[in-house]
Scaffold this motif. Sequence first.
Motif, PDB file in Angstrom:
ATOM      1  N   PRO A   1      99.622   5.908 -18.410  1.00 37.44           N
ATOM      2  CA  PRO A   1      98.421   6.482 -19.030  1.00 37.44           C
ATOM      3  C   PRO A   1      98.266   7.967 -18.683  1.00 37.44           C
ATOM      4  CG  PRO A   1      97.922   4.380 -18.000  1.00 37.44           C
ATOM      5  CD  PRO A   1      99.313   4.758 -17.564  1.00 37.44           C
ATOM      6  N   GLU A   2      97.592   8.685 -19.567  1.00 39.53           N
ATOM      7  CA  GLU A   2      97.383  10.124 -19.391  1.00 39.53           C
ATOM      8  C   GLU A   2      95.980  10.479 -19.889  1.00 39.53           C
ATOM      9  OE1 GLU A   2      98.048  13.697 -18.064  1.00 39.53           O
ATOM     10  OE2 GLU A   2      99.817  12.395 -18.123  1.00 39.53           O
ATOM     11  N   THR A   3      95.370  11.517 -19.294  1.00 34.38           N
ATOM     12  CA  THR A   3      94.070  12.002 -19.767  1.00 34.38           C
ATOM     13  C   THR A   3      94.138  13.518 -19.929  1.00 34.38           C
ATOM     14  OG1 THR A   3      93.211  12.225 -17.522  1.00 34.38           O
ATOM     15  CG2 THR A   3      92.751  10.147 -18.661  1.00 34.38           C
ATOM     16  N   PHE A   4      93.255  14.021 -20.773  1.00 28.96           N
ATOM     17  CA  PHE A   4      93.148  15.466 -21.000  1.00 28.96           C
ATOM     18  C   PHE A   4      91.715  15.753 -21.421  1.00 28.96           C
ATOM     19  CE2 PHE A   4      93.133  19.081 -23.928  1.00 28.96           C
ATOM     20  CZ  PHE A   4      93.740  20.045 -23.148  1.00 28.96           C
ATOM     21  N   ALA A   5      91.117  16.797 -20.855  1.00 27.61           N
ATOM     22  CA  ALA A   5      89.730  17.163 -21.197  1.00 27.61           C
ATOM     23  C   ALA A   5      89.668  18.636 -21.577  1.00 27.61           C
ATOM     24  CB  ALA A   5      88.810  16.893 -20.018  1.00 27.61           C
ATOM     25  N   GLN A   6      88.755  18.942 -22.508  1.00 25.69           N
ATOM     26  CA  GLN A   6      88.504  20.336 -22.873  1.00 25.69           C
ATOM     27  C   GLN A   6      87.096  20.464 -23.434  1.00 25.69           C
ATOM     28  OE1 GLN A   6      91.116  21.897 -25.881  1.00 25.69           O
ATOM     29  NE2 GLN A   6      90.852  20.169 -27.262  1.00 25.69           N
ATOM     30  N   ASP A   7      86.547  21.667 -23.349  1.00 23.09           N
ATOM     31  CA  ASP A   7      85.240  21.986 -23.919  1.00 23.09           C
ATOM     32  C   ASP A   7      85.464  22.819 -25.172  1.00 23.09           C
ATOM     33  OD1 ASP A   7      83.820  20.701 -21.908  1.00 23.09           O
ATOM     34  OD2 ASP A   7      83.812  22.482 -20.634  1.00 23.09           O
ATOM     35  N   ILE A   8      84.798  22.416 -26.261  1.00 24.96           N
ATOM     36  CA  ILE A   8      84.866  23.164 -27.510  1.00 24.96           C
ATOM     37  C   ILE A   8      83.435  23.388 -27.980  1.00 24.96           C
ATOM     38  CG2 ILE A   8      85.676  23.153 -29.902  1.00 24.96           C
ATOM     39  CD1 ILE A   8      87.943  21.263 -28.960  1.00 24.96           C
ATOM     40  N   LYS A   9      83.007  24.650 -27.982  1.00 23.62           N
ATOM     41  CA  LYS A   9      81.651  25.021 -28.404  1.00 23.62           C
ATOM     42  C   LYS A   9      80.585  24.131 -27.768  1.00 23.62           C
ATOM     43  CE  LYS A   9      82.926  27.289 -32.670  1.00 23.62           C
ATOM     44  NZ  LYS A   9      82.697  27.412 -34.093  1.00 23.62           N
ATOM     45  N   LYS A  10      80.638  24.039 -26.452  1.00 21.36           N
ATOM     46  CA  LYS A  10      79.680  23.308 -25.612  1.00 21.36           C
ATOM     47  C   LYS A  10      79.787  21.787 -25.708  1.00 21.36           C
ATOM     48  CE  LYS A  10      76.327  27.042 -25.336  1.00 21.36           C
ATOM     49  NZ  LYS A  10      74.919  27.401 -25.422  1.00 21.36           N
ATOM     50  N   SER A  11      80.637  21.252 -26.575  1.00 24.93           N
ATOM     51  CA  SER A  11      80.874  19.805 -26.594  1.00 24.93           C
ATOM     52  C   SER A  11      82.041  19.503 -25.671  1.00 24.93           C
ATOM     53  CB  SER A  11      81.223  19.312 -28.007  1.00 24.93           C
ATOM     54  OG  SER A  11      80.071  19.273 -28.813  1.00 24.93           O
TER      55      SER A  11
END
Length: 195
Positions: free
Chosen positions: A7-17
Amino acid sequence: MFTLAQPETFAQDIKKSRFLAAAGPVVDEAAAKAFIAAHSDAGANHNCWAWRIGQSYRFSDDGEPSGTAGKPILAALDGQTLDNVAVVVTRWFGGILLGSGGLVRAYGGTAAACLRAAAKAEIVISVEAKITCGFADLAIVQARLAAQPGVRIIAETFTATGAELVVALPEADMAAIVRMITDLTSGRAIIALLD
C-alpha cells in the motif's frame, strides 16, 4: 501489467482543499470494497475511489459532479497499466470551488502521484501443468524447475515408479520450459497442461 507491491499514500493541498490518496493491491472485488471502507474517512467531504481487477472495474464520485473524480482515478490506474489495485482519494473541502476541470486534475493528479510513488510488481500469468517422471529423472527435473524464474512447484505426489509434480509455469516461458524438461529426460517425462 503491474500491481502494487504494498500500500502507498500521498497527500497534497490544492486551493485550501486537502486531498489524500491511498492505493493498495487487491485480489478480488470483496478485497477492493474492504480496502475502500478501511481507507475512507467519514469526517471528510468526499471519499472518491476506483479499482480495477482484470476486466472488472468500478468507480465512484461520492457526491462530486459526475465524471470529475472516479473516472480520473480509474484513468490514473489505466495510464500506469496497473491491475488488481484499488485507490481512494479523500477530500476535505477548503472553501474554494475548483470547477469541473480543477476537480478532474485534482483527483486524477493526486491518484497518479500516489501510484507513481508506489513500489510495483509485475503480474506474471501462470499455467498449471502436471509433470510425471521416474525416480531417475526426478532430482534433475526438480533442480532445473527450481532454477527457472517464476516457476513454482505446487504439489508433489510419489508413485511406485517416480513422482507427479503439479507446477505453475509462467505462460510466456511455458513452451521453452516444456521443451527443456522433454530434452532433459529424453522424452521420458510426461507433461500435461491442467485446466
